[in-house]
Design an enzyme around this catalytic site. Structure first.
Site, short mmCIF file in Angstrom:
data_model
loop_
_atom_site.label_atom_id
_atom_site.label_comp_id
_atom_site.label_asym_id
_atom_site.label_seq_id
_atom_site.Cartn_x
_atom_site.Cartn_y
_atom_site.Cartn_z
CG LEU A 228 -2.09 -0.94 1.19
CD1 LEU A 228 -1.65 -2.38 1.39
CD2 LEU A 228 -3.14 -0.56 2.22
N GLY B 167 3.49 1.01 5.53
CA GLY B 167 4.59 1.78 6.11
C GLY B 167 4.30 2.25 7.52
CD GLN C 24 1.22 5.01 11.35
OE1 GLN C 24 2.36 5.00 11.77
NE2 GLN C 24 0.93 5.46 10.13
CB CYS D 227 -4.32 24.33 0.41
SG CYS D 227 -3.50 22.86 -0.23
P1 ATP Z 1 3.49 7.39 4.44
O1 ATP Z 1 4.70 8.18 4.81
O2 ATP Z 1 3.80 6.12 3.77
O3 ATP Z 1 2.52 8.26 3.68
P2 ATP Z 1 2.22 7.92 6.96
O4 ATP Z 1 3.17 7.95 8.06
O5 ATP Z 1 1.78 9.21 6.38
O6 ATP Z 1 2.79 6.97 5.79
P3 ATP Z 1 -0.51 7.02 7.16
O7 ATP Z 1 -0.98 8.08 6.24
O8 ATP Z 1 -1.19 6.81 8.44
O9 ATP Z 1 1.03 7.10 7.53
O10 ATP Z 1 -0.53 5.67 6.38
C1 ATP Z 1 -0.04 4.49 6.93
C2 ATP Z 1 0.20 3.51 5.81
O11 ATP Z 1 -1.03 3.22 5.14
C3 ATP Z 1 1.12 4.03 4.72
O12 ATP Z 1 2.47 3.82 5.04
C4 ATP Z 1 0.67 3.21 3.54
O13 ATP Z 1 1.24 1.92 3.56
C5 ATP Z 1 -0.83 3.09 3.76
N1 ATP Z 1 -1.53 4.18 3.05
C6 ATP Z 1 -1.91 5.38 3.55
N2 ATP Z 1 -2.56 6.10 2.62
C7 ATP Z 1 -2.62 5.35 1.51
C8 ATP Z 1 -3.17 5.53 0.21
N3 ATP Z 1 -3.79 6.65 -0.13
N4 ATP Z 1 -3.03 4.52 -0.70
C9 ATP Z 1 -2.39 3.37 -0.36
N5 ATP Z 1 -1.85 3.16 0.85
C10 ATP Z 1 -1.96 4.12 1.78
#
Ligand code: ATP
Ligand code: MG
Length: 501
Positions: free
Chosen positions: A188, A292, A301, A453
């Protein structure tokens, strides 16, 4: 005595210790995969290599020394030696050749000679020590200084029964397992720092993978992920059959905004991503999902939320960064070359519903999910766009972002009043994002609008939404900081900017 022409230049690779200790059959399979990946990596850079597998090392000829960095980015490679091989029959030959090859390199530097016998080379005991002493003494005459503990140049001589390989200072490879030896997964990917580093960590362990982006914000976000995947592909994906699936999740965003309280948006959104990813993963032959996430990094998280997000997921979910600190993740992103591309991708915050729940009570989530139209998910996954690896790095043709402010456009500032008061583009109209979502439809349609923005994602999302309603709308790429930099560059100064327009 050998002349230089007896020396064959080659790139000689040592393979991860983890591979060499496997059973003969597994080792053969891993080496076959590794040779394929090495060939793919070199061909991707325009080389036509000859690859010879010698069990304890892999030799590559017909390529110049400059190709070595390409090989340091192939998983399963422990070290890359820019080397020469030679047939030999006496110690004298080895010493003379060593002098020829390394005299220039050790001059005025600290060096050590490191001979090693490989297999049964048939030489008497003490041979290595003799070689080190004699070659060392000759290199001292050439201006080098012996330092066995902390040399600047380590001169390696690997001695086999009939040939020897000589090289200095090997370049480290990533180690790990050859890509493709451990099956497939589905990652993802969101374009931020974390998910691509998570992908890299699992590529390192031999997984091949596809990627899925749940598109929340339109072409701008897809382009952002494309930039990141372009970098990953350029350096690390040799031998991979990766694809990117883009699932349009904007209808899900709308469902959540309409039906669920803001504090649940983040966690529910992630859970719906898992629900959508799992059938897609099965269809692609993946045996696991990769994210991630890192424990406690953001409020969605927490341990409870990580549990709630995957409460209905049967497939293993790999979270290789779960124990990483954010600074470690950033360092890794720099090392693998995705930092810059990710830094350009801001978090999409149209689902910023205030403080997310951190207890993530599964029962609440089940109930809330019950109020949503989940049949949407199947349809959206069914309609996913597939982007092949050969297309990684392409920017979306219908991206709505601009990097300048064209004459005559109405600039709409989507930030809060205070931020707008601090600085804005001269004449910009302040209309914060929430109000803009509600009232944009009432704006006159005979004008061109440029939205700005904080980071450039909300504005891209809204510009696109407005376009679907027949407006001519654009977004300023990268948000307010970039706009400020642009203002300085084109000489729009604070003085003309500060009086509210
Ligand atoms: P990242 O740096 O990878 O954007 P993040 O710290 O911003 O992660 P979150 O936005 O909470 O954390 O997302 C956690 C995880 O969920 C991401 O690392 C990714 O694996 C998955 N994820 C989040 N948003 C998306 C999306 N739009 N499409 C696919 N996977 C997503
Ligand atoms: Mg993210």
């Amino acid at each position: 005595m050998p002349t230089r022409s007896d020396l064959k230049p080659l790139l000689s690779l040592s393979v991860s210790g983890e591979v060499s200790t496997k059973s003969a059959q597994t080792r053969r399979r891993f080496h076959r995969q590794l040779r394929g990946n090495l060939g793919a990596a070199l061909r991707q850079h325009g080389y036509e290599p000859r690859i010879v597998d010698r069990r304890d090392r892999i030799d590559i000829t017909e390529v110049p020394a400059e190709a070595a960095p390409v090989l340091t980015r192939v998983f399963g490679v422990q070290a890359v030696r820019v080397a020469h091989s030679m047939g030999w029959s006496s110690l004298d030959e080895l010493v003379e050749t060593g002098v020829k090859l390394f005299a220039g390199e050790v001059e005025s530097r600290r060096f050590a000679v490191r001979p090693r016998r490989v297999g049964n080379s048939g030489q008497p005991r003490g041979f290595n020590t003799d070689l080190a002493r004699r070659l060392g003494a000759r290199l001292v005459e050439c201006g080098g200084q012996v330092d066995l503990d902390d040399p600047e140049v380590a001169v390696h001589v690997e001695i086999r029964r009939h040939d020897a390989v000589l090289f200095a200072n090997p370049l480290p490879g990533p180690g790990g397992l050859p890509l493709g030896t451990e099956g497939r997964a589905l990652t993802l990917i969101s374009g931020g720092f974390d998910s691509v580093v998570a992908a890299w960590q699992m590529l390192l362990r031999g997984l091949d993978m596809d990627f899925v982006l749940f598109d929340l914000a339109g072409p701008e976000q897809v382009s952002g992920v494309q930039r990141v995947l372009g970098e990953l592909d350029r350096h690390w994906l040799a031998g991979s059959r990766a694809r990117l699936f883009v699932v349009d999740f904007r209808p899900i965003v709308a469902e959540l905004r309409n039906k669920v309280g803001g504090q649940y948006w983040q966690v529910l959104l992630k859970r719906l991503m898992m629900r959508a990813a799992e059938p897609l993963a099965r269809r692609t032959g993946a045996g696991a999902l990769i994210t991630g996430e890192a424990l406690g990094q953001v409020s969605s998280q927490t341990l409870a939320n990580l549990g709630a997000i995957t409460a209905h997921t049967d497939m293993p979910v790999l979270r290789p960064l779960v124990g990483f600190n954010k600074n470690e993740i950033m360092d890794r992103a720099r090392a693998i070359g995705t930092f810059e591309a990710s830094a350009g991708n801001a978090e999409f915050c149209a689902l910023d519903g205030g403080r997310p729940v951190t207890s993530g009570r599964a029962r609440d989530l089940d109930r809330l999910e019950g109020s949503l139209d989940l049949t949407l998910l199947d349809r959206l996954v069914e309609e996913a766009r597939v982007i092949e690896r050969s297309e990684f790095g392409r920017i979306e043709p219908d991206e709505v972002s601009l990097e300048r402010v064209p004459e005559g456009m109405a600039v709409i500032d989507l930030r809060e009043e205070q931020a707008h008061a601090d600085w804005h583009w001269p004449g910009a109209i302040q209309l914060d994002f929430d109000r803009a979502c509600r009232f944009a439809g009432a704006l006159p349609k005979d004008r061109d609008y440029l939205l700005v923005c904080e980071f450039g994602l909300k504005s891209a999302w809204l510009a696109e939404t407005m376009r679907r309603e027949g407006f001519r709308a654009w977004s300023f790429r990268g948000g307010i900081r970039r706009l400020e930099a642009h203002a300085r560059a084109v000489g729009v100064d604070e003085a003309s900017a500060s009086p509210a327009a």
